[in-house]
Design an enzyme around this catalytic site. Structure first.
Site, PDB file in Angstrom:
ATOM      1  N   LYS A 242      56.615  15.548  31.505  1.00  0.00           N
ATOM      2  CA  LYS A 242      57.637  16.515  31.912  1.00  0.00           C
ATOM      3  C   LYS A 242      58.376  17.079  30.706  1.00  0.00           C
ATOM      4  O   LYS A 242      58.531  18.310  30.595  1.00  0.00           O
ATOM      5  CB  LYS A 242      58.618  15.808  32.848  1.00  0.00           C
ATOM      6  CG  LYS A 242      59.401  16.740  33.727  1.00  0.00           C
ATOM      7  CD  LYS A 242      60.013  15.936  34.857  1.00  0.00           C
ATOM      8  CE  LYS A 242      60.757  14.759  34.262  1.00  0.00           C
ATOM      9  NZ  LYS A 242      60.862  13.576  35.069  1.00  0.00           N
TER      10      LYS A 242
ATOM     11  N   THR B 125      57.377  17.087  27.594  1.00  0.00           N
ATOM     12  CA  THR B 125      56.401  17.824  26.801  1.00  0.00           C
ATOM     13  C   THR B 125      56.185  19.225  27.387  1.00  0.00           C
ATOM     14  O   THR B 125      56.122  20.220  26.651  1.00  0.00           O
ATOM     15  CB  THR B 125      55.071  17.032  26.764  1.00  0.00           C
ATOM     16  OG1 THR B 125      55.359  15.725  26.287  1.00  0.00           O
ATOM     17  CG2 THR B 125      54.063  17.695  25.868  1.00  0.00           C
TER      18      THR B 125
ATOM     19  N   ARG C  30      67.555  15.928  27.675  1.00  0.00           N
ATOM     20  CA  ARG C  30      68.373  14.717  27.567  1.00  0.00           C
ATOM     21  C   ARG C  30      68.150  14.023  26.230  1.00  0.00           C
ATOM     22  O   ARG C  30      67.066  14.084  25.663  1.00  0.00           O
ATOM     23  CB  ARG C  30      67.996  13.733  28.684  1.00  0.00           C
ATOM     24  CG  ARG C  30      68.557  14.119  30.030  1.00  0.00           C
ATOM     25  CD  ARG C  30      68.036  13.188  31.101  1.00  0.00           C
ATOM     26  NE  ARG C  30      66.595  13.371  31.275  1.00  0.00           N
ATOM     27  CZ  ARG C  30      65.831  12.561  31.982  1.00  0.00           C
ATOM     28  NH1 ARG C  30      66.338  11.492  32.560  1.00  0.00           N
ATOM     29  NH2 ARG C  30      64.552  12.802  32.107  1.00  0.00           N
TER      30      ARG C  30
ATOM     31  N   LYS D 105      56.710   0.858  23.386  1.00  0.00           N
ATOM     32  CA  LYS D 105      56.363   1.937  22.466  1.00  0.00           C
ATOM     33  C   LYS D 105      56.590   3.290  23.144  1.00  0.00           C
ATOM     34  O   LYS D 105      56.322   3.459  24.306  1.00  0.00           O
ATOM     35  CB  LYS D 105      54.878   1.814  22.123  1.00  0.00           C
ATOM     36  CG  LYS D 105      54.523   2.074  20.669  1.00  0.00           C
ATOM     37  CD  LYS D 105      53.067   1.720  20.457  1.00  0.00           C
ATOM     38  CE  LYS D 105      52.476   2.466  19.279  1.00  0.00           C
ATOM     39  NZ  LYS D 105      52.909   1.917  18.002  1.00  0.00           N
TER      40      LYS D 105
ATOM     41  N   ALA E 229      68.498   7.952  35.185  1.00  0.00           N
ATOM     42  CA  ALA E 229      68.202   8.675  36.418  1.00  0.00           C
ATOM     43  C   ALA E 229      68.266   7.783  37.651  1.00  0.00           C
ATOM     44  O   ALA E 229      68.356   8.286  38.764  1.00  0.00           O
ATOM     45  CB  ALA E 229      66.837   9.340  36.309  1.00  0.00           C
TER      46      ALA E 229
ATOM     47  N   PHE F 110      62.577  11.725  36.580  1.00  0.00           N
ATOM     48  CA  PHE F 110      61.675  11.262  37.639  1.00  0.00           C
ATOM     49  C   PHE F 110      61.004  12.428  38.390  1.00  0.00           C
ATOM     50  O   PHE F 110      60.935  13.536  37.886  1.00  0.00           O
ATOM     51  CB  PHE F 110      62.402  10.346  38.618  1.00  0.00           C
ATOM     52  CG  PHE F 110      62.897   9.061  38.002  1.00  0.00           C
ATOM     53  CD1 PHE F 110      62.212   8.448  36.955  1.00  0.00           C
ATOM     54  CD2 PHE F 110      64.053   8.456  38.468  1.00  0.00           C
ATOM     55  CE1 PHE F 110      62.665   7.250  36.393  1.00  0.00           C
ATOM     56  CE2 PHE F 110      64.502   7.260  37.920  1.00  0.00           C
ATOM     57  CZ  PHE F 110      63.808   6.671  36.880  1.00  0.00           C
TER      58      PHE F 110
ATOM     59  N   PHE G 238      44.559  17.388  30.373  1.00  0.00           N
ATOM     60  CA  PHE G 238      43.956  16.359  29.538  1.00  0.00           C
ATOM     61  C   PHE G 238      42.493  16.739  29.309  1.00  0.00           C
ATOM     62  O   PHE G 238      41.894  17.458  30.121  1.00  0.00           O
ATOM     63  CB  PHE G 238      44.047  14.989  30.216  1.00  0.00           C
ATOM     64  CG  PHE G 238      45.393  14.343  30.047  1.00  0.00           C
ATOM     65  CD1 PHE G 238      46.530  14.913  30.611  1.00  0.00           C
ATOM     66  CD2 PHE G 238      45.535  13.175  29.312  1.00  0.00           C
ATOM     67  CE1 PHE G 238      47.774  14.320  30.449  1.00  0.00           C
ATOM     68  CE2 PHE G 238      46.774  12.577  29.154  1.00  0.00           C
ATOM     69  CZ  PHE G 238      47.897  13.150  29.719  1.00  0.00           C
TER      70      PHE G 238
ATOM     71  N   TRP H 245      50.151  20.435  24.718  1.00  0.00           N
ATOM     72  CA  TRP H 245      50.069  19.218  23.914  1.00  0.00           C
ATOM     73  C   TRP H 245      49.233  19.465  22.659  1.00  0.00           C
ATOM     74  O   TRP H 245      49.625  19.076  21.565  1.00  0.00           O
ATOM     75  CB  TRP H 245      49.466  18.069  24.746  1.00  0.00           C
ATOM     76  CG  TRP H 245      49.680  16.726  24.095  1.00  0.00           C
ATOM     77  CD1 TRP H 245      50.720  15.877  24.298  1.00  0.00           C
ATOM     78  CD2 TRP H 245      48.867  16.107  23.096  1.00  0.00           C
ATOM     79  NE1 TRP H 245      50.604  14.767  23.495  1.00  0.00           N
ATOM     80  CE2 TRP H 245      49.471  14.894  22.740  1.00  0.00           C
ATOM     81  CE3 TRP H 245      47.670  16.486  22.451  1.00  0.00           C
ATOM     82  CZ2 TRP H 245      48.939  14.024  21.789  1.00  0.00           C
ATOM     83  CZ3 TRP H 245      47.130  15.629  21.491  1.00  0.00           C
ATOM     84  CH2 TRP H 245      47.769  14.407  21.176  1.00  0.00           C
TER      85      TRP H 245
END
Lengths: 558, 558
Positions: B73, B75, B96, B107, B275, B303, B383, B411
């Site tokens: 989201k 990204t 945020r 990570k 959230a 979310f 992807f 991306w």
């Protein structure tokens, strides 16, 4: 005060852009990391570049034994720095950062006062550049990793009863002094007793202030002993693999902060270890950087000279490889009168006899400073009620010790009020009489180090140690820590361990309560009385008065 | 990844001075408060000056119900913002701030990914401009003042068993979830059970994100209910006179932070409420400022759309008086397959049927968004393994709902990868179809508000409340809080309260466990399951890998 409060004076100040202040001492704008337009950090890249520069002269400002009358050590440090600049010298000041906690407790900032202040004082007294928050975060990450390690199986065999590491917050909160954590069942871990200190009392703070660079910082953080196993083997932060992440959290903070005085002279404010559990001086990095950039660096050490100056010499100077050229001892006529037996309510009336008597305290401190091979000069931080006759006695006392005392009016006059002192300080430095040496060699046995300080500086007959303390001395030497200097934790109000004993007591005995190992900071804390490492708030904390006024300016903070 | 990790891509970026980024959107340099050369806060003075400017268009980025496959989201928010700028539009993003705690646990940073990132990402993920530290300090000053009040005589009659205020730290530390504080005797106060939350879960954070200005902030902080008396009368932060000092601690932090994307487009990153205990959007001040300065503002909510978008609409938009023009729902083929029943290990194989099935989740979210009077568009965060046939099904699903889906490659391609989406978003906005309205009026009874959300958004048959919850509904209405919106705390993984129920379940019952009053943030938190407000660290926390490399660069953080 007709001139207004500290904050009113500070607000009238015309601050210059921090790039201009930096330029005065040769720091280019691209070597700065700005925090707003009047605060900046100096980048590590630049610090690397100036290592070949020769060092200026280091001036330590310390004080007589403090009294409730106040001495004004920081104010005098700022005043002297301004005075040196005023007489045409290139001088930088190096001070400690104030702690956020006390700001909201008892009234009073920590950035000088009157016309001898560092600005922007509201920022400096609040979050400043976030250094203490970074120290809090690093300290508490380590704490979380300790309990997390135990939670996930305790492969290192940490004895939960022997976790030595406490969490910290930069707030005065007595409710956190002693807690039981990890309550609530399996998901929350193994309950154990623990507690919080105020951030400035953390060993991370001491390490931060003694680290020469990031590599040294990481090494020292890794060395911190956080707990022991059942068979008393030490567990270090390195064993928990916490040292790298702690260093990352501290990497920006470790760059020294540059600000300015009301007279637009450069000041480094960086680091602020609690003087009663650590060495109580600003960071080594700030001091050594200032020495590369100025001919004169004025710095201060916490509490009176018996505590602050001794730790400055035997811990900071020794570790950092720096040596002061002269020491300025700050006194006030009011405080000397209290040392001479006058009650706080009677300080306004002239009392030459009391001054004479109180000067025994001053003379003792002068003598002590000289034991380190460094000449001392006296600065009398002048109050309106001080009489000429009283000041004359302080001057006589100084002369009887082979030095001089100067009446200074920096509080009301800024650098103009310390010109005579500044000229004399330069003269003493030019005479080149300083030949600094620590009080004891590192090879000396730990117990002998303590005894040496007690006898040479506190003028005690002896020290007294319980069997448990004698065992600690032996254990720490057996553990390989015998070469550490000792970091004395003693009341600042007296040469003795009895805060009521003003003046210059002799023949007392210094009882040693316990030793605490700071394996990262590389010293042994020697506790001679109650040490409070988490203050509480007073009944009516100043926080109740602090707010923004209708124009968005802070009121009540000072 | 042949292109390198997020941090490697970020390090190759050519950052522009933040003054240049600010100039792009008309902010003069003297309206900035710099933090380094590539981060700055925008001053309140300037914010006052732009109030007469007209507002741009608000674009909300939300997502399908999250799965372990990830959606991207943030990204996509960054990618779309870059895409809009790329097609010649003046667009700002509003995101945020990431929390420090999780950075050292699992990570993963929180500043976008690949070529759709916000920089300087290391700073943003660590201390950034200190906002969260300021929130921690304000929260904990209030906590200290509560126990201090009790300690000094408890004039307000606080019932120690009914202290509702917890301390916070920005660290994952399960050991602090439940503690007993004030142990150790008279000097340390009255022992009581308490605990710590992570900073982002604090009501101070929610207040910070909803405050319109400093005055509103102080008012809301003062309204916070920290405890109750024995006869259940609320005690507010104002009663303890803590609101002023808390505001002073937060005054700098409340100024929005400006940074840039890898493509040098402006981004506000400001505030980051948890959230699952709060409304989960960046600050009102950042969003409204961005709207004054750009034609298009892209923002996100935490979310999936059932939780994040609903709270964005019913809490943030309502309170701030703003209205979105379009909503972008982010989906991935992988996540849709999981909603269609595929296990995480089998996501690489083409499975058109599963995509079709999983699109029920997407369609539900589209329908829900439309209920607020706002058109929805779908962004498929592509992807490499996604097949054309699979993506075609997502497009069909979107078309069946009267909208369109766009395959986005931000991306790997940055803003170029969202050009088609950006053009379409502009087209939808130009059509002017949005007519935003909240789901329920504030006048509705609290219980009916919850039921309305459960039935309209979660598609539940009903809600189920214990007698204690029914009492809470009545008590809060009697207490004058009936006009507050409700802030739902529900698992994000399902429309239902069972995280295992993927896709688009119907007919379930939503059990209400408890209500929590946030009198400063002005909402009632409705708890429908376990809420974790202090995370723990995993067995091998990423902190163990985080360190500075030989060149002083951070390794292991991402």
């Amino acid at each position: 005060m007709s001139q207004g409060s500290d904050i009113e004076i500070a607000r009238r100040a015309k601050l210059k852009p921090i790039t201009d202040i930096a330029a005065k001492i040769g720091i280019p704008a691209d070597a700065l990391v700005p925090y707003g337009w009047t605060k900046a950090k100096v980048s590590f890249d630049y610090l690397d570049n100036i290592q070949s520069f020769s060092d200026g002269n280091l001036i330590l400002v310390t004080a007589i034994s403090p009294t409730p009358a106040g001495e004004g050590k920081t104010t005098t440090t700022v005043g002297l720095g301004d005075g040196l600049n005023r007489i045409g010298k290139k001088a930088i000041m190096a001070l400690r950062e104030p702690s956020l906690g006390p700001c909201f407790g008892m009234k009073g900032g920590a950035a000088g006062g009157g016309y001898a202040q560092v600005v922007p004082m509201e920022d400096i007294n609040l979050h400043f550049t976030g250094d203490f928050h970074a120290i809090t975060a690093a300290n508490n990450l380590l704490a979380a990793m300790i309990d997390n390690h135990i939670y996930w199986g305790n492969a290192l065999g940490i004895d939960q009863r022997r976790v030595a590491w406490k969490r910290v917050l930069d707030v005065n909160d007595r409710a956190l002094r002693q807690i039981v954590n990890s309550l609530g069942g399996v998901a929350n871990g193994y309950p154990r007793e623990s507690g919080f200190d105020i951030t400035v009392a953390s060993e991370v703070m001491a390490v931060f202030c003694l680290a020469k660079n990031l590599k040294d910082l990481e090494e020292r953080l890794g060395n911190i002993i956080v707990a022991y196993t059942r068979d008393k083997k030490p567990i270090r932060a390195r064993d928990l693999k916490a040292d790298g992440a702690m260093t990352v959290l501290l990497k920006d903070a470790l760059q020294p902060n540059l600000v300015q005085t009301l007279e637009n002279n450069p000041v480094f404010i960086h680091g602020g270890p609690f003087a009663n559990i650590a060495h109580g001086c600003n960071s080594v990095l700030a001091t050594t950087t200032a020495l590369k950039l100025a001919d004169y660096v004025v710095t201060e050490a916490g509490f009176g000279a018996d505590l602050g100056a001794e730790k400055f010499f035997d811990i900071k100077c020794r570790k950092a490889g720096i040596a002061p050229s002269v020491v300025v001892i700050v006194a006030t006529v009011r405080a000397l009168k209290m040392h001479g037996g006058v009650a706080k309510d009677n300080l306004k009336a002239e009392n030459v006899e009391a001054v004479i008597k109180g000067c025994e305290n001053l003379k003792r401190h002068i003598e002590n400073v000289n034991k380190f091979g460094v000449p001392a000069v006296v600065a009398v931080n002048k109050f309106i009620a001080d009489t000429d006759a009283e000041i004359a006695e302080v001057q006589k006392a100084a002369e009887s010790m082979g030095t001089r005392a100067f009446s200074c009016t920096h509080w009301s006059d800024g650098g103009k009020g310390t010109e005579a002192l500044a000229h004399h300080v330069v003269k003493v430095i030019d005479e080149g009489k300083a030949s600094f040496k620590p009080l004891y060699p590192v090879e000396m046995k730990l117990r002998d180090k303590v005894k040496t300080i007690a006898q040479e500086i506190y003028r005690a007959a002896d020290i007294a140690c319980d069997a448990s303390v004698e065992t600690q001395f032996k254990d720490f030497e057996a553990g390989g820590f015998g070469h550490f200097p000792v970091c004395m934790a003693k009341t600042q109000y007296s040469f003795s361990t009895d805060p009521g004993k003003r003046g210059a007591p002799t023949g007392h005995v210094v009882p040693i309560r316990e030793l605490r190992l700071s394996a990262g900071a590389e010293f042994i804390v020697v506790v001679t009385g109650e040490i409070m490492t988490m203050p509480g708030l007073p009944k009516a904390p100043s926080a109740e008065q602090i707010r923004l006024d209708a124009e968005g300016k802070i009121e009540g903070l000072f």
